[in-house]
Design a protein around this motif. Structure first.
Motif, PDB file in Angstrom:
ATOM      1  N   THR A 173       0.412  11.121  -1.118  1.00  0.00           N
ATOM      2  CA  THR A 173       1.571  11.314   0.296  1.00  0.00           C
ATOM      3  C   THR A 173       1.700  12.328  -0.103  1.00  0.00           C
ATOM      4  O   THR A 173       1.386  13.671  -0.272  1.00  0.00           O
ATOM      5  N   SER A 196       0.731  -1.080   0.108  1.00  0.00           N
ATOM      6  CA  SER A 196       0.146   0.151   0.051  1.00  0.00           C
ATOM      7  C   SER A 196       0.931   1.492  -0.076  1.00  0.00           C
ATOM      8  O   SER A 196       0.393   2.037  -0.672  1.00  0.00           O
ATOM      9  N   GLY A 197       2.238   1.435   0.514  1.00  0.00           N
ATOM     10  CA  GLY A 197       2.527   1.953   0.858  1.00  0.00           C
ATOM     11  C   GLY A 197       3.114   2.819  -0.884  1.00  0.00           C
ATOM     12  O   GLY A 197       3.889   4.422  -1.537  1.00  0.00           O
ATOM     13  N   GLU A 198       3.305   1.659  -1.328  1.00  0.00           N
ATOM     14  CA  GLU A 198       4.129   1.416  -2.529  1.00  0.00           C
ATOM     15  C   GLU A 198       3.247   2.248  -3.810  1.00  0.00           C
ATOM     16  O   GLU A 198       3.137   3.100  -4.666  1.00  0.00           O
ATOM     17  N   GLU A 256       2.606   6.132  -2.840  1.00  0.00           N
ATOM     18  CA  GLU A 256       3.804   6.851  -3.772  1.00  0.00           C
ATOM     19  C   GLU A 256       3.797   6.743  -5.568  1.00  0.00           C
ATOM     20  O   GLU A 256       4.018   8.392  -5.572  1.00  0.00           O
TER      21      GLU A 256
END
Lengths: 311, 276
Positions: A298, A288-290, A293
């Protein structure tokens, strides 16, 4: 220090705290107790736990039956399944029949990352919000999740609560977490831009405001955990004072927070509204972070969009 | 008692036809097939009281085949929950509370339905609540047969057995017809008894699901079974009461013409009179 407690664990903690005294609290899972962090509840309160197997329609129907009998059911299942596989049960058995069922959508949005579109819930806000008598809440961090659960335990109407799978950075502290049911929380105030976010996007929205502040740009940030009923007064107040409104949500660009905010702003104080959301397409493979991004969801990505919006 | 109740079922069919005529619409075929099931439940089995419809110790009834609402209105009126003249005056009219499916803002109606395959899982939840609380409530749910193609029913059959809900009784109005024709041609259900038994239920198949004595005996037997729910397959006749509509798929949803109305009411009156 980085937070390691996911919101779903807080939901289990609050339910366990109350289940001791309130024997009407029931927790239902569809082979999802581990994913929902509800295993401790099942172990401590077997008489108040119901396992239905991988059967979301049955899950929600049974929950509605329990509620009709006066119990307080909390049905927890992946957001993608509980809102779409059992959509009609949510609509007919919960909202239409007016039963006190709390639907907990776990691992919402793109929490399941690389598992693909079947496991992503980018439609849940739109789908659930379109049902009369259904409320939709996306708490932003573990502290707010606790306040929201405490408030929901006191009411007798159905609601959908979406949480993510992973721990999210705190927005609030244990001591300082202002919360008023069905009212957005104002995190910062500024007249250059209004950033309205929900769920896991609140933290990056706040980060964006800090980055903008370094450039001398003052933004209002609203934590709109109550997507439905939307806090329209807070939207109008924030929009009136801003050059542009930017919404941020882990959802399809259609029918979610951005669409609702745009409706309110255009009807009351016409102004540019820019919606930051997932694309209308299968989401890129990644954590999910990728994913955040990649799509500019972000602090930096949101700040960039704000700068473009206010010119 | 039984003869009076049989006569009452014919009278309630006439009320149902009048409601359909007044509202200009209705699922007449299934209304006629389900009538004895509703009559026995509401006049011999269910512990419900119009003066206290929210009694926490009441039995629960869910009409999963919600489109048989006109028959249900007739029964709720006769049982004192609703007023027949008011229902006839306003059924399906603008801003009326009397719509074509169960609506639980009306006294005596527990849950809204209409979309099929919802009743059984909800009934499982109601029965489970009683079990967990150690309370005496029994739960009855009536489904159609065509409705059983909805997979959610089979989720409910699984969980009802898994939870050992001997306070739960599902009655299938097995009239063997749905809109498009025979249930066995549209999506075959047989061997229905074997299928549901294989899911772990006590299954009672009635030779004549429109026979009140057969029905009542099955309900009594269901109460003696421990640790598993009961399903009563009531083999009924769609459109029961007049050759004009009996066993005709085209009468699933239909308003009789003036001539048909006269003929149907005459047939129903004769059947009722034969019992007097």
């Amino acid at each position: 220090m980085k937070n390691t407690i996911p919101n779903r664990k807080v939901i289990c903690d609050v339910l366990m705290e109350h289940a001791k005294e309130d024997k009407d609290i029931m927790v239902l899972c569809s082979d999802s107790r581990g994913s929902a962090s509800l295993t401790p509840f099942f172990e401590s309160f077997p008489e108040q736990a119901v396992e239905v197997g991988i059967a979301e329609q049955d899950l929600v129907g049974i929950a509605a039956g329990l509620a009709k009998a006066g119990m307080k059911p909390y049905a927890a299942s992946p957001a993608s399944f509980i809102t779409t596989r059992s959509y009609e049960q949510c609509k007919v058995d919960c909202a239409y029949s007016d039963t006190n069922v709390k639907l907990i959508g776990i691992s919402g949005g793109v929490s399941y990352g690389a598992l693909g579109m079947s496991h992503h819930s980018a439609q849940d806000i739109a789908a659930m919000s379109a049902i009369p008598n259904m409320r939709v809440y996306l708490p932003s961090d573990r502290h707010q999740t606790r306040h929201l659960m405490e408030a929901l335990l006191k009411d007798e109407k159905c609601a959908y609560i979406r949480t993510g799978r992973n721990p999210v950075e705190d927005v609030y502290t244990e001591e300082n977490c202002p919360f008023e049911m069905n009212h957005a929380t104002v995190l910062t105030e500024g007249t250059d831009a209004a950033i309205i976010a929900c769920g896991e996007m609140v933290r990056p929205a706040l980060d964006a405001a800090a980055l903008l502040e370094e450039k001398g740009i003052h933004a209002t940030v609203l934590d709109m955990y109550c997507v439905k009923p939307l806090d329209e007064a807070a939207v109008i107040k924030a929009a009136q004072n801003a050059k542009a409104v930017i919404t941020v949500e882990e959802h399809s660009p259609f029918g979610g927070l951005g669409s609702m905010v745009a409706q309110v702003v255009s009807a009351n104080c016409p102004k540019k509204v820019v919606n930051i959301a997932l694309p209308d397409a299968p989401v890129v493979t990644g954590t999910s972070g990728e994913v955040f991004e990649y799509y500019g969801m972000t602090g930096e990505g949101i700040a960039k969009k704000v700068l473009e919006a206010i010119g | 008692m039984s003869e009076n109740l049989k006569a009452l079922a014919w009278k309630l069919r006439m009320d149902t036809i009048d409601i359909i005529m007044a509202g200009g619409g209705g699922h007449i075929g299934g209304d006629m097939s389900v009538m004895e099931i509703l009559t026995d439940l509401y006049f011999r089995q269910l512990k419900v009281a119009p003066e206290n419809p929210e009694d926490p110790d009441r039995d629960y009834f869910i009409l999963s085949k919600g489109h048989s609402m006109e028959a249900y209105y007739a029964v709720l009126c006769e049982r004192g929950f609703l007023d027949l003249e008011d229902v006839k005056a306003r059924f399906s009219k603008f801003d009326s509370p009397y719509i074509g499916h169960p609506h639980n803002t009306l006294p005596g109606i527990e849950m809204n339905s209409g979309s099929l395959g919802h009743g059984l899982p909800v009934a499982v939840g109601l029965a489970l609540a009683a079990k967990r609380r150690g309370k005496p409530n029994r739960v009855y749910v009536v489904t159609g047969d065509g409705e059983l193609a909805e997979g959610s029913n089979w989720e409910g059959f699984m969980s009802g057995a898994m939870f050992g809900l001997d306070n739960l009784c599902c009655i299938i109005d097995r009239n063997r017809l749905q809109i498009s024709g025979s249930t066995e041609d549209v999506m075959a259900l047989d061997d229905l008894k074997a299928k549901i038994a294989a899911f772990g239920w006590n299954v009672i198949s009635l030779q004549d699901g429109n026979d009140l004595d057969e029905l009542d005996a099955a309900f009594e037997q269901a109460k003696t079974v421990k640790d598993r729910p009961t399903c009563i397959i009531a083999n009924t006749v769609k459109g029961k009461g007049s050759p004009v509509m009996e066993n005709k798929a085209g009468w699933h949803h239909k308003v009789p013409s003036a001539e048909q109305y006269q003929e149907i009411m005459k047939d129903l009156e004769e059947r009722k009179a034969a019992l007097a």
